[in-house]
Design a protein around this motif. Structure first.
Motif, PDB file in Angstrom:
ATOM      1  N   LEU A 308       0.748  11.447   0.451  1.00 64.52           N
ATOM      2  CA  LEU A 308       1.041  10.933   1.612  1.00 64.52           C
ATOM      3  C   LEU A 308       0.972  12.075   2.680  1.00 64.52           C
ATOM      4  O   LEU A 308       0.465  11.749   3.971  1.00 64.52           O
ATOM      5  N   LEU A 309       1.619  13.090   2.427  1.00 68.19           N
ATOM      6  CA  LEU A 309       1.607  13.986   3.485  1.00 68.19           C
ATOM      7  C   LEU A 309       0.262  14.691   3.905  1.00 68.19           C
ATOM      8  O   LEU A 309       0.113  15.197   4.960  1.00 68.19           O
ATOM      9  N   ASP A 317       6.343   5.276   6.732  1.00 62.30           N
ATOM     10  CA  ASP A 317       5.074   4.691   7.157  1.00 62.30           C
ATOM     11  C   ASP A 317       4.311   3.502   6.096  1.00 62.30           C
ATOM     12  O   ASP A 317       3.624   2.881   6.386  1.00 62.30           O
ATOM     13  N   CYS A 318       4.927   3.670   4.944  1.00 61.03           N
ATOM     14  CA  CYS A 318       4.550   2.475   4.007  1.00 61.03           C
ATOM     15  C   CYS A 318       4.704   1.043   4.246  1.00 61.03           C
ATOM     16  O   CYS A 318       5.729   0.669   4.837  1.00 61.03           O
ATOM     17  N   PRO A 319       3.892   0.272   3.959  1.00 63.92           N
ATOM     18  CA  PRO A 319       2.673   0.328   2.988  1.00 63.92           C
ATOM     19  C   PRO A 319       1.348   1.102   3.818  1.00 63.92           C
ATOM     20  O   PRO A 319       1.229   0.791   4.989  1.00 63.92           O
ATOM     21  N   VAL A 320       0.776   1.726   3.055  1.00 61.37           N
ATOM     22  CA  VAL A 320      -0.405   2.679   3.529  1.00 61.37           C
ATOM     23  C   VAL A 320      -1.555   2.383   2.540  1.00 61.37           C
ATOM     24  O   VAL A 320      -1.361   2.617   1.361  1.00 61.37           O
ATOM     25  N   ILE A 321      -2.817   2.080   3.013  1.00 63.58           N
ATOM     26  CA  ILE A 321      -4.074   2.046   2.229  1.00 63.58           C
ATOM     27  C   ILE A 321      -4.894   3.203   2.490  1.00 63.58           C
ATOM     28  O   ILE A 321      -5.110   3.569   3.692  1.00 63.58           O
ATOM     29  N   ALA A 322      -5.518   4.000   1.362  1.00 65.76           N
ATOM     30  CA  ALA A 322      -6.343   5.189   1.697  1.00 65.76           C
ATOM     31  C   ALA A 322      -7.341   5.137   0.695  1.00 65.76           C
ATOM     32  O   ALA A 322      -6.963   4.422  -0.657  1.00 65.76           O
ATOM     33  N   ILE A 323      -8.250   5.879   0.783  1.00 68.97           N
ATOM     34  CA  ILE A 323      -9.450   6.005  -0.046  1.00 68.97           C
ATOM     35  C   ILE A 323      -9.442   7.675  -0.427  1.00 68.97           C
ATOM     36  O   ILE A 323      -9.270   8.268   0.253  1.00 68.97           O
ATOM     37  N   SER A 386      -6.365  14.810  -2.920  1.00 64.71           N
ATOM     38  CA  SER A 386      -5.140  14.996  -3.334  1.00 64.71           C
ATOM     39  C   SER A 386      -4.966  14.735  -4.776  1.00 64.71           C
ATOM     40  O   SER A 386      -4.351  15.444  -6.019  1.00 64.71           O
ATOM     41  N   PHE A 387      -5.557  13.508  -5.138  1.00 61.36           N
ATOM     42  CA  PHE A 387      -5.663  12.981  -6.763  1.00 61.36           C
ATOM     43  C   PHE A 387      -6.480  13.830  -7.576  1.00 61.36           C
ATOM     44  O   PHE A 387      -6.292  13.888  -8.932  1.00 61.36           O
TER      45      PHE A 387
END
Length: 406
Positions: A308-309, A317-323, A386-387
């Motif tokens: 998230l950072l 800030d959640c919920p947050v959607i990202a790719i 990040s992942f």
């Protein structure tokens, strides 16, 4: 009178040593070397097979060999029948066709097979004799909990996906198919079964299988296909056990990353089930056709603060959607926009077309600007993946991409 035979002291010691050795020599299990000629026959006839895909030049493979052999010896004493448990290996340099068949991307890779079917989850645990032996013992344990009273059905763990089979008798083809499926999918679902008098109230139309989804509001589902048809039974249960939107954790992150598909992730607070349900529904509605091109995931905001950072967000800030494309991370707009028809689908299409990456580096595409508006490149530095850091470690494996660069 029979004359006595006297041995000198050195000869006596040698004879005693040979006697002790012959009595106490442990069973030595053979590690079967697989090739294109024997692999199908050996794996198809093994209840459980653990296969080591290795390369002789790989130091991690060299370190694993004696451990793998000793673990095989330990297990062979507990499961002496030839087809109960098989330890086998594939020299991937000599048999690159087999390595490609099973998509080997690192050495050593330990894959589990049941009656010839490769299990989705490979072994990623500790490389020790005890850990390998314990893993095989776990695989040989009964994955089905027997119900002795139907009252137990009212108390299953409803945080899990439960598959319950009701059978007239245990010694039946229906149950053997159910057991075979349970052996494959027991990591994804809890399997339970009732027999005879206990199961009779639920067998009003014969043996049957029921799926009880997580939570208390969703209705149960009954399998309507042939219970002796393995493929039909397996596909139905797999569809129920492996959700379209999976949770990513630190335990399964390496496995998901190695699938090689970008991540579409919902970051949400653990107790925020409403946002998760909205996301699941919209993924099913808008993106079911993209199932083979991207992984749909959800993650606990508290546990994954670091990603998230990376996108300048916090749990607040959640919920947050990202790719996460494994190169960069891209943030979806406001979460509520997911309810706009086609909005989430366009976000994924923009990833595949390269638009997300292009706009991060050069600003909006010309087609997205107003008529007459001057188009300028906007320097941008999108957050790095990040992942990707959860991928297999170079300290445990020789990655094939590293080998190509040597």
């Amino acid at each position: 009178m029979i004359p006595g035979i006297f041995l000198s002291l050195p000869d006596l010691r040698c004879s005693l040593l040979l006697l002790v050795t012959s009595v106490f020599t442990p069973v030595t299990a053979e590690i079967i070397s697989l090739d294109t000629e024997n692999i199908d026959d050996i794996l198809n006839n093994a209840d459980v097979a653990l296969v080591n895909f290795y390369a002789d030049w790989c130091r991690f493979s060299q370190m694993l060999h004696p451990i793998f052999e000793e673990a095989s010896n330990v297990i062979k004493e507990e499961y002496p029948n030839a087809n109960q448990v098989v330890f086998a290996r594939v020299d991937c340099d000599q048999h690159s066709d087999i390595a490609q068949r099973y998509r080997i991307s690192k050495y050593p890779t330990l894959k589990l097979f049941r009656n010839g079917m490769m299990m989705k989850r490979e072994y990623r645990g500790q490389r020790s004799v005890k850990a390998l032996a314990d893993y095989i013992r776990q695989q040989k344990s009964d994955p089905i909990q027997e119900l002795h009273d139907l009252a137990e059905i009212t108390t299953p763990d409803r945080s899990k996906r439960n598959i319950i089979g009701y059978f007239e008798q245990k010694d039946s083809e229906n149950y053997r198919v159910f057991e075979r499926v349970a052996n494959i999918l027991h990591d994804d679902c809890a399997f339970l079964a009732a027999f005879g008098v206990v199961s009779k109230p639920e067998r009003y139309s014969g043996d049957n299988i029921v799926y009880k989804p997580p939570g208390h509001s969703a209705p149960d589902m009954v399998y309507l296909g042939s219970m002796t048809n393995f493929d039909g039974t397996y596909n139905w249960i797999q569809d129920k056990c492996v959700p379209l939107v999976r949770e990513i954790t630190f335990e399964n992150g390496e496995e998901l990353t190695e699938e090689g598909l970008p991540f579409l992730i919902l970051f949400h607070m653990k107790e925020d089930t409403e946002s998760l349900e909205i996301f699941q529904n919209e993924v099913a509605r808008q993106l079911i056709s993209e199932k083979g091109t991207i992984n749909f995931l959800h993650a606990d905001c508290d546990k994954f603060r670091h990603p998230l950072l990376h996108i300048q967000k916090t749990p607040a800030d959640c919920p947050v959607i990202a790719i996460d494309s494994f190169r960069h991370m891209y943030v979806f707009g406001d979460f509520r926009d997911v309810l706009i028809p086609g909005k989430l689908k366009q976000f994924v299409f923009d990833l595949h077309s390269g638009k997300l990456h292009r706009e991060f580096h050069h600003g909006p595409d010309p087609t997205d600007t107003a008529p007459g508006e001057e188009v300028q490149d906007v320097a941008s530095s999108p957050p790095e993946s990040s992942f990707q850091k959860l991928a297999p470690s170079e300290y445990r494996y020789t990655l094939l991409r590293d080998r190509d660069e040597l």
